[in-house]
Design a protein around this motif. Structure first.
Motif, short mmCIF file in Angstrom:
data_model
loop_
_atom_site.label_atom_id
_atom_site.label_comp_id
_atom_site.label_asym_id
_atom_site.label_seq_id
_atom_site.Cartn_x
_atom_site.Cartn_y
_atom_site.Cartn_z
N ARG A 46 1.09 -1.16 -0.05
CA ARG A 46 -0.19 0.04 0.16
C ARG A 46 0.89 1.24 0.03
N LEU A 47 2.09 1.15 0.83
CA LEU A 47 2.98 2.44 0.82
C LEU A 47 3.43 2.70 -0.31
N GLY B 140 -5.74 9.24 -4.16
CA GLY B 140 -4.54 8.21 -3.99
C GLY B 140 -4.56 7.35 -2.88
N ASP B 141 -5.80 7.13 -2.18
CA ASP B 141 -5.88 6.54 -1.05
C ASP B 141 -5.60 5.07 -1.32
N THR B 142 -4.56 4.29 -0.80
CA THR B 142 -4.14 3.17 -1.24
C THR B 142 -4.70 2.07 0.19
N PHE B 143 -5.04 2.85 1.27
CA PHE B 143 -5.27 2.09 2.47
C PHE B 143 -6.50 1.76 2.70
N SER B 144 -7.67 2.49 2.16
CA SER B 144 -8.95 2.14 2.69
C SER B 144 -9.53 1.21 1.83
N PRO B 145 -9.23 1.06 0.43
CA PRO B 145 -9.68 -0.29 -0.38
C PRO B 145 -9.27 -1.62 0.27
N SER B 146 -10.08 -2.48 -0.02
CA SER B 146 -9.45 -4.01 0.27
C SER B 146 -8.32 -4.23 -0.50
#
Length: 288
Positions: free
Chosen positions: A198-199, A278-284
């Protein structure tokens, strides 16, 4: 890329030819270190570095001492300073939109080995970001490695490498990097790998955001530039590299993202230019 007349960042410490430090990688507890692409290109596991924060040694490599640089090396140094300057301009403007002040990272250019705020490291670690001193470290020979081993060439491909590491600095300034690293230290290896993915995907996205806005500000991009970025992103996906090195993949060990994921998030940043996308932390995890 069109960079003629562009300013060079003065926030650069050129340590090339100084001899660096001896020995292998010894990254200490001074800060969070995010390793760039070279260990991926060499078939390594960059996440292992995050687990070496106690000071375990890495690959032994003799420091190279060079006092005279070729025309190509000097051109790459100038290029790197111009790209860093572009990230300063773009991220300063973006942060200002949200009432924040962007504090740019420093860049250290080194040859062979270097002492960072996170400990000592050699060129085998590749480009990396250290939060301990908020600095991006780069041995320019990495670009030759990209070209020779993966056929990943072109100025935008090189710019993507720098912009990706600066993306980790943006994560640091926003607190994302610290939060993610804290989580990684409390969960299983598989879960830690997923947080690392995710990072990395978000840093790819931020590299795309930079490119979109740099072009908007300066008209810097040319036809084919995005293709260069997509090409290198697809060749540093965990699945691609594992197949090259082993002939098969181990998805549980992925820590940077697949070729498709890395290409997709870079392209998303490039096409939207919007940091909010660019939120890669909320999605599954499986939907990334």
């Amino acid at each position: 890329m069109r960079l003629d007349g562009r300013r060079e960042s003065t926030n650069v410490d050129d340590r090339r030819g100084s001899g660096g430090v001896g020995g292998g990688m010894k990254l200490g507890l001074g800060g969070i270190v995010i390793v760039g692409l070279i260990s991926l290109l060499m078939g390594g596991n960059p996440l292992e570095v995050l687990n070496m924060l106690g000071g375990m040694g890495g690959v032994e490599q003799t420091s190279t001492q060079t006092t005279e640089f070729t025309e190509e090396e000097q051109a790459l140094a100038t290029f790197s300073k111009q790209i860093l300057a572009g990230t300063e301009d773009v991220w300063s403007a973006i942060f200002k939109q949200y009432g924040k002040t962007y504090v740019p990272p420093k860049m250290v250019l080194f040859t062979g080995a270097v002492q960072s705020g996170c400990g000592s490291a050699t060129s085998s670690s590749g480009p990396f970001y250290c939060s301990g001193d908020q600095t991006v470290y780069l041995d320019l020979s990495f670009f030759s490695t990209m070209r020779k081993q993966f056929g990943a060439d072109g100025d935008f491909a090189y710019a993507y490498v720098i912009a990706h590491e600066v993306g980790h600095h943006v994560q640091y300034l926003l607190g994302t990097l610290q939060q993610a690293h804290s989580q990684m230290s409390r969960v299983s290896q598989k879960e830690s790998n997923q947080i690392s993915v995710r990072l990395e995907l978000q840093a790819d996205f931020y590299a795309g955001v930079w490119a979109y806005n740099d072009n908007k500000m300066f008209g810097s991009l040319e036809a084919g530039d995005l293709d260069e970025g997509i090409a290198i992103a697809s060749r540093i996906g965990d699945d691609y590299l594992q197949k090259q090195a082993r002939g098969y993949t181990v998805p549980e060990s992925f820590n940077h993202g697949t070729s498709a994921q890395r290409s997709r998030w870079l392209k998303k940043g490039f096409t939207t230019g919007d940091i909010n996308q660019g939120d890669t932390f909320s999605p599954s995890y499986n939907s990334l």
